[in-house]
Design a protein around this motif. Structure first.
Motif, PDB file in Angstrom:
ATOM      1  N   LEU A  65       5.779   2.774   7.397  1.00 39.82           N
ATOM      2  CA  LEU A  65       6.810   3.169   6.430  1.00 39.82           C
ATOM      3  C   LEU A  65       8.191   2.720   6.894  1.00 39.82           C
ATOM      4  O   LEU A  65       8.970   2.180   6.097  1.00 39.82           O
ATOM      5  CB  LEU A  65       6.780   4.679   6.201  1.00 39.82           C
ATOM      6  CG  LEU A  65       5.592   5.203   5.410  1.00 39.82           C
ATOM      7  CD1 LEU A  65       5.548   6.729   5.458  1.00 39.82           C
ATOM      8  CD2 LEU A  65       5.646   4.720   3.966  1.00 39.82           C
ATOM      9  N   TYR A  66       8.506   2.941   8.162  1.00 41.55           N
ATOM     10  CA  TYR A  66       9.813   2.521   8.675  1.00 41.55           C
ATOM     11  C   TYR A  66      10.011   1.013   8.520  1.00 41.55           C
ATOM     12  O   TYR A  66      11.083   0.555   8.140  1.00 41.55           O
ATOM     13  CB  TYR A  66       9.977   2.913  10.145  1.00 41.55           C
ATOM     14  CG  TYR A  66      10.263   4.381  10.407  1.00 41.55           C
ATOM     15  CD1 TYR A  66      11.011   5.149   9.523  1.00 41.55           C
ATOM     16  CD2 TYR A  66       9.802   4.999  11.567  1.00 41.55           C
ATOM     17  CE1 TYR A  66      11.274   6.489   9.779  1.00 41.55           C
ATOM     18  CE2 TYR A  66      10.071   6.329  11.832  1.00 41.55           C
ATOM     19  CZ  TYR A  66      10.809   7.069  10.932  1.00 41.55           C
ATOM     20  OH  TYR A  66      11.090   8.385  11.196  1.00 41.55           O
ATOM     21  N   GLU A  67       8.966   0.247   8.811  1.00 39.47           N
ATOM     22  CA  GLU A  67       9.075  -1.202   8.663  1.00 39.47           C
ATOM     23  C   GLU A  67       9.290  -1.584   7.202  1.00 39.47           C
ATOM     24  O   GLU A  67      10.134  -2.435   6.896  1.00 39.47           O
ATOM     25  CB  GLU A  67       7.827  -1.885   9.222  1.00 39.47           C
ATOM     26  CG  GLU A  67       7.760  -1.841  10.732  1.00 39.47           C
ATOM     27  CD  GLU A  67       6.446  -2.356  11.297  1.00 39.47           C
ATOM     28  OE1 GLU A  67       6.444  -2.709  12.498  1.00 39.47           O
ATOM     29  OE2 GLU A  67       5.429  -2.401  10.568  1.00 39.47           O
ATOM     30  N   ALA A  68       8.559  -0.960   6.297  1.00 31.83           N
ATOM     31  CA  ALA A  68       8.699  -1.249   4.866  1.00 31.83           C
ATOM     32  C   ALA A  68      10.081  -0.860   4.350  1.00 31.83           C
ATOM     33  O   ALA A  68      10.602  -1.478   3.414  1.00 31.83           O
ATOM     34  CB  ALA A  68       7.614  -0.518   4.069  1.00 31.83           C
ATOM     35  N   GLN A  69      10.680   0.145   4.976  1.00 33.53           N
ATOM     36  CA  GLN A  69      12.002   0.629   4.571  1.00 33.53           C
ATOM     37  C   GLN A  69      13.127  -0.083   5.321  1.00 33.53           C
ATOM     38  O   GLN A  69      14.294   0.256   5.138  1.00 33.53           O
ATOM     39  CB  GLN A  69      12.089   2.147   4.820  1.00 33.53           C
ATOM     40  CG  GLN A  69      11.120   2.945   3.986  1.00 33.53           C
ATOM     41  CD  GLN A  69      10.905   4.360   4.509  1.00 33.53           C
ATOM     42  OE1 GLN A  69      11.488   4.794   5.504  1.00 33.53           O
ATOM     43  NE2 GLN A  69      10.041   5.098   3.832  1.00 33.53           N
ATOM     44  N   HIS A  70      12.769  -1.028   6.167  1.00 31.49           N
ATOM     45  CA  HIS A  70      13.750  -1.783   6.965  1.00 31.49           C
ATOM     46  C   HIS A  70      14.596  -0.855   7.829  1.00 31.49           C
ATOM     47  O   HIS A  70      15.802  -1.060   7.975  1.00 31.49           O
ATOM     48  CB  HIS A  70      14.630  -2.658   6.059  1.00 31.49           C
ATOM     49  CG  HIS A  70      13.833  -3.560   5.179  1.00 31.49           C
ATOM     50  ND1 HIS A  70      13.181  -4.682   5.643  1.00 31.49           N
ATOM     51  CD2 HIS A  70      13.545  -3.483   3.860  1.00 31.49           C
ATOM     52  CE1 HIS A  70      12.544  -5.263   4.653  1.00 31.49           C
ATOM     53  NE2 HIS A  70      12.738  -4.561   3.556  1.00 31.49           N
ATOM     54  N   ARG A  71      13.938   0.134   8.412  1.00 29.34           N
ATOM     55  CA  ARG A  71      14.602   1.082   9.305  1.00 29.34           C
ATOM     56  C   ARG A  71      14.265   0.688  10.752  1.00 29.34           C
ATOM     57  O   ARG A  71      13.485   1.330  11.434  1.00 29.34           O
ATOM     58  CB  ARG A  71      14.159   2.509   8.979  1.00 29.34           C
ATOM     59  CG  ARG A  71      14.623   2.953   7.592  1.00 29.34           C
ATOM     60  CD  ARG A  71      14.004   4.246   7.137  1.00 29.34           C
ATOM     61  NE  ARG A  71      14.426   5.384   7.944  1.00 29.34           N
ATOM     62  CZ  ARG A  71      13.936   6.619   7.750  1.00 29.34           C
ATOM     63  NH1 ARG A  71      13.050   6.860   6.803  1.00 29.34           N
ATOM     64  NH2 ARG A  71      14.356   7.598   8.518  1.00 29.34           N
ATOM     65  N   GLY A  72      14.882  -0.404  11.180  1.00 26.67           N
ATOM     66  CA  GLY A  72      14.585  -1.005  12.472  1.00 26.67           C
ATOM     67  C   GLY A  72      14.682  -0.081  13.668  1.00 26.67           C
ATOM     68  O   GLY A  72      13.753  -0.024  14.481  1.00 26.67           O
ATOM     69  N   PRO A  73      15.781   0.663  13.825  1.00 28.32           N
ATOM     70  CA  PRO A  73      15.885   1.546  14.989  1.00 28.32           C
ATOM     71  C   PRO A  73      14.780   2.615  15.008  1.00 28.32           C
ATOM     72  O   PRO A  73      14.258   2.942  16.079  1.00 28.32           O
ATOM     73  CB  PRO A  73      17.271   2.188  14.847  1.00 28.32           C
ATOM     74  CG  PRO A  73      18.054   1.191  14.040  1.00 28.32           C
ATOM     75  CD  PRO A  73      17.053   0.589  13.090  1.00 28.32           C
TER      76      PRO A  73
END
Length: 93
Positions: A65-73
């Motif tokens: 989910l984080y990757e799909a949301q571009h939430r790199g940190p």
């Protein structure tokens, strides 16, 4: 989600898991994938002392989910958490 965090930090990981699972169901019902990812991350932390396999599963879901949301940190933090888990569970003796 805050109740789960508090329960885990005060030594009640089983109760924390229950709180996180409840929050997870609500966020999924609402379609709030940002909060879903955050809850999965916290669920993984609560599960590390109970069930390493389920902790890994929660973190892997959060990572996707984080990757799909571009939430790199956030994704980087999860990768680091995943690296702390054992890759194989020793046999029960």
């Amino acid at each position: 989600m805050s109740l789960g965090y508090i329960a885990n930090r005060t030594g009640f990981p089983e109760q924390a898991v229950a709180y996180h699972q409840h929050a997870l169901a609500l966020f999924r019902e609402l379609g709030d994938t940002s909060s879903e990812a955050d809850v999965l991350e916290q669920l993984g932390h609560s599960l590390t002392s109970i069930d390493v396999i389920r902790a890994r599963q929660a973190w892997e879901q959060a990572l996707k989910l984080y990757e799909a949301q571009h939430r790199g940190p956030n994704a980087d933090r999860i990768r680091a958490d995943l690296d702390t888990l054992p890759t194989a569970v020793p046999p029960i003796r």
